[in-house]
Design a protein around this motif. Structure first.
Motif, PDB file in Angstrom:
ATOM      1  N   ASP A 237       0.838  -1.190   0.000  1.00  0.00           N
ATOM      2  CA  ASP A 237       0.000   0.000   0.000  1.00  0.00           C
ATOM      3  C   ASP A 237       0.874   1.242   0.000  1.00  0.00           C
ATOM      4  OD1 ASP A 237      -1.983   1.810   0.165  1.00  0.00           O
ATOM      5  OD2 ASP A 237      -2.787   1.154   2.106  1.00  0.00           O
TER       6      ASP A 237
ATOM      7  N   ALA B 213      -6.173   0.987 -10.071  1.00  0.00           N
ATOM      8  CA  ALA B 213      -7.408   1.311  -9.365  1.00  0.00           C
ATOM      9  C   ALA B 213      -8.098   0.004  -8.998  1.00  0.00           C
ATOM     10  CB  ALA B 213      -8.320   2.182 -10.228  1.00  0.00           C
ATOM     11  N   TRP B 214      -8.557  -0.086  -7.769  1.00  0.00           N
ATOM     12  CA  TRP B 214      -9.137  -1.320  -7.238  1.00  0.00           C
ATOM     13  C   TRP B 214     -10.539  -1.067  -6.705  1.00  0.00           C
ATOM     14  CZ3 TRP B 214      -5.845  -5.693  -7.138  1.00  0.00           C
ATOM     15  CH2 TRP B 214      -4.498  -5.429  -7.400  1.00  0.00           C
ATOM     16  N   ARG B 215     -11.391  -2.061  -6.866  1.00  0.00           N
ATOM     17  CA  ARG B 215     -12.664  -2.115  -6.150  1.00  0.00           C
ATOM     18  C   ARG B 215     -12.609  -3.391  -5.322  1.00  0.00           C
ATOM     19  NH1 ARG B 215     -15.875   1.940  -7.597  1.00  0.00           N
ATOM     20  NH2 ARG B 215     -15.810   2.764  -9.727  1.00  0.00           N
TER      21      ARG B 215
ATOM     22  N   LEU C  22     -13.761   2.899  -4.562  1.00  0.00           N
ATOM     23  CA  LEU C  22     -12.623   2.957  -5.476  1.00  0.00           C
ATOM     24  C   LEU C  22     -11.357   3.329  -4.717  1.00  0.00           C
ATOM     25  CD1 LEU C  22     -11.711   2.837  -8.486  1.00  0.00           C
ATOM     26  CD2 LEU C  22     -12.017   5.321  -8.510  1.00  0.00           C
ATOM     27  N   GLU C  23     -10.296   2.570  -4.938  1.00  0.00           N
ATOM     28  CA  GLU C  23      -9.019   2.828  -4.280  1.00  0.00           C
ATOM     29  C   GLU C  23      -7.919   2.837  -5.334  1.00  0.00           C
ATOM     30  OE1 GLU C  23      -6.536   1.234  -0.370  1.00  0.00           O
ATOM     31  OE2 GLU C  23      -8.040  -0.046  -1.328  1.00  0.00           O
TER      32      GLU C  23
ATOM     33  N   LYS D 213      -3.908   3.018  -6.244  1.00  0.00           N
ATOM     34  CA  LYS D 213      -2.608   2.723  -5.646  1.00  0.00           C
ATOM     35  C   LYS D 213      -1.501   2.834  -6.689  1.00  0.00           C
ATOM     36  CE  LYS D 213      -4.304  -0.445  -2.087  1.00  0.00           C
ATOM     37  NZ  LYS D 213      -4.079  -1.744  -1.403  1.00  0.00           N
TER      38      LYS D 213
ATOM     39  N   SER E 242      -2.761   5.677  -1.701  1.00  0.00           N
ATOM     40  CA  SER E 242      -4.131   5.347  -2.060  1.00  0.00           C
ATOM     41  C   SER E 242      -5.011   6.570  -1.957  1.00  0.00           C
ATOM     42  CB  SER E 242      -4.672   4.231  -1.162  1.00  0.00           C
ATOM     43  OG  SER E 242      -4.697   4.656   0.182  1.00  0.00           O
ATOM     44  N   ASP E 243      -6.093   6.574  -2.780  1.00  0.00           N
ATOM     45  CA  ASP E 243      -7.041   7.660  -2.803  1.00  0.00           C
ATOM     46  C   ASP E 243      -8.418   7.099  -2.554  1.00  0.00           C
ATOM     47  OD1 ASP E 243      -8.737   9.338  -5.432  1.00  0.00           O
ATOM     48  OD2 ASP E 243      -8.472  10.058  -3.382  1.00  0.00           O
ATOM     49  N   LYS E 244      -9.008   7.398  -1.402  1.00  0.00           N
ATOM     50  CA  LYS E 244     -10.350   6.951  -1.094  1.00  0.00           C
ATOM     51  C   LYS E 244     -11.269   8.147  -1.293  1.00  0.00           C
ATOM     52  CE  LYS E 244      -8.766   3.329   2.008  1.00  0.00           C
ATOM     53  NZ  LYS E 244      -8.823   2.719   3.353  1.00  0.00           N
ATOM     54  N   SER E 245     -11.747   8.310  -2.511  1.00  0.00           N
ATOM     55  CA  SER E 245     -12.518   9.478  -2.889  1.00  0.00           C
ATOM     56  C   SER E 245     -13.873   9.469  -2.223  1.00  0.00           C
ATOM     57  CB  SER E 245     -12.673   9.501  -4.414  1.00  0.00           C
ATOM     58  OG  SER E 245     -13.571  10.512  -4.799  1.00  0.00           O
TER      59      SER E 245
ATOM     60  N   ALA F 106     -16.422   5.763  -2.521  1.00  0.00           N
ATOM     61  CA  ALA F 106     -15.611   5.193  -1.449  1.00  0.00           C
ATOM     62  C   ALA F 106     -15.112   3.807  -1.781  1.00  0.00           C
ATOM     63  CB  ALA F 106     -16.442   5.161  -0.150  1.00  0.00           C
TER      64      ALA F 106
END
Length: 393
Positions: free
Chosen positions: A6, A73-75, A18-19, A21, A9-12, A16
């Motif tokens: 990690d 980008a991860w879900r 979508l992350e 890295k 990361s961006d937790k918009s 929420a």
């Protein structure tokens, strides 16, 4: 347990789930390779091969530095976007470029078909700017019809890209079902008939039995076919006084050998198609498969059979073979040549897209618009053949 490093990361608040890295080491490629392969299987667009893990791994083995930036980008555990970037060689600005090189191949981005492609790419680019990873992000040789290049910006509203013609200009393609012969050259109107090629094929057949073979990693010729083709290509370049800088470089054979030796997890690995005479190859092409496009990446033929035009015979045989396969297009890629213009049924315009992230990146982008490399190359090939051969020695 999540073993992915990690790094950032961006937790918009807008989404929420979508992350985003970033990974900064080539070793990280192995960590996310399974998720990367899974993403590639969910976005099998026509030019996606050039952002799949096997292509990037081969690029690193041959040409690439040990540094790599993977924007992901991860879900949850599902990877939905991946952009593989390498450091550029600019002094003024920190530049990241797509994990390929402009002489061949395309710059691509993998985005899951379930996602809003434009919005997700905009978010990823904004995240790069926020994390101060680069001053300039550049994608070489993107097909001009790439939707996110001209679509309105997503909810994040990152800057519109600066577009300019790629060094390759365009890719020539044959639409297999529509192909019925050599098309007139757009400038000269010259047409080369199938009758002439069939005549040359008969000449080749008089010297021995002719056949077409697919050489994959299981074929007995797989370990040697790339070195054979490389030797043919060097002879061809020398005879014509051509530079061929990439092909002559030491990393090239490492690069194509790695492409021909994919891990078992690659669903449709690269392969060669060879024109055989009495079981011995006289011409061959290395192909990179996508969903509906078969990219012809590297071609060479035995100079001893040049009078029979084995390369053209091979192309016609492969197009006939493709009619029973799932690929709709034979892609010559971005190296404009007369025989490609004659045979192609369509062109795909290629552009370079640059996204300045800072004022330094904006200045560097303006400087790089000067086509110095293309001007030098064009001037070299206007020299007489004997002078070019002397320089290359």
């Amino acid at each position: 347990m999540d073993t992915r490093p990690d790094i950032a990361s961006d937790k918009s608040s807008l989404d929420a789930a979508l992350e985003i890295k970033l990974f900064h080491k080539s070793e990280d490629l192995l960590h996310i390779a399974p998720a990367w392969e899974d993403l590639a299987s969910r976005c099998n667009r026509g030019f996606s091969f050039f952002q799949k893990p096997h292509w990037v791994r081969a690029w690193l083995e041959g040409f690439g530095p040990k540094e790599i930036t993977l924007v992901t980008a991860w879900r949850g555990e599902s990877l939905v976007l991946l952009i593989a970037l390498m450091p550029g060689k600019n002094i003024l600005a920190r530049q990241l470029i797509c994990a390929t090189y402009p002489e061949a191949g395309y710059g691509s981005i993998l985005v899951s078909d379930e996602e809003d492609q434009t919005d997700l790419i905009q978010r990823a680019l904004k995240f790069i700017a926020t994390e101060s990873v680069a001053d300039l992000v550049t994608f070489h040789a993107l097909p001009s019809q790439t939707t996110w290049l001209t679509a309105p910006g997503g909810s994040t509203g990152i800057a519109t890209p600066h577009l300019r013609s790629s060094a390759a200009a365009y890719a020539a393609m044959i639409e297999v079902d529509a192909y019925c012969g050599f098309e007139p050259h757009p400038r000269t109107g010259e047409r080369r008939s199938h009758k002439n090629i069939r005549k040359k094929r008969r000449k080749l057949e008089r010297e021995g039995a002719v056949s077409l073979e697919k050489i994959d990693r299981k074929h007995t010729l797989s370990p040697t076919i790339m070195s054979t083709m490389h030797g043919w290509k060097l002879d061809w370049l020398d005879q014509r006084g051509l530079a061929g800088g990439v092909v002559r470089s030491e990393p090239f054979i490492t690069f194509v050998d790695t492409l021909m030796s994919p891990p078992k997890c690659v669903e449709e690995p690269p392969f060669c198609m060879a024109l055989m005479q009495n079981g011995v190859p006289v011409a061959a092409s290395l192909f990179l498969p996508d969903e509906n496009i078969l990219h012809c990446y590297f071609t060479a033929f035995n100079p001893n059979h040049a009078d029979c035009s084995p390369g053209l015979i091979l192309i016609l045989m492969i197009v006939d073979w493709m009619r029973g396969q799932h690929w709709d297009f034979y892609d010559f890629e971005g190296h404009p040549e007369p025989y490609k213009d004659k045979m192609a049924t369509r062109r795909v315009t290629l552009v370079d897209a640059s996204f300045p992230m800072t004022w330094r990146g904006n200045i560097q982008n303006q400087i790089s618009r000067i086509p110095l490399r293309q001007t030098i190359k064009s001037g070299f090939y206007r020299l007489p053949k004997r002078i070019r051969q002397t320089i290359l020695r």
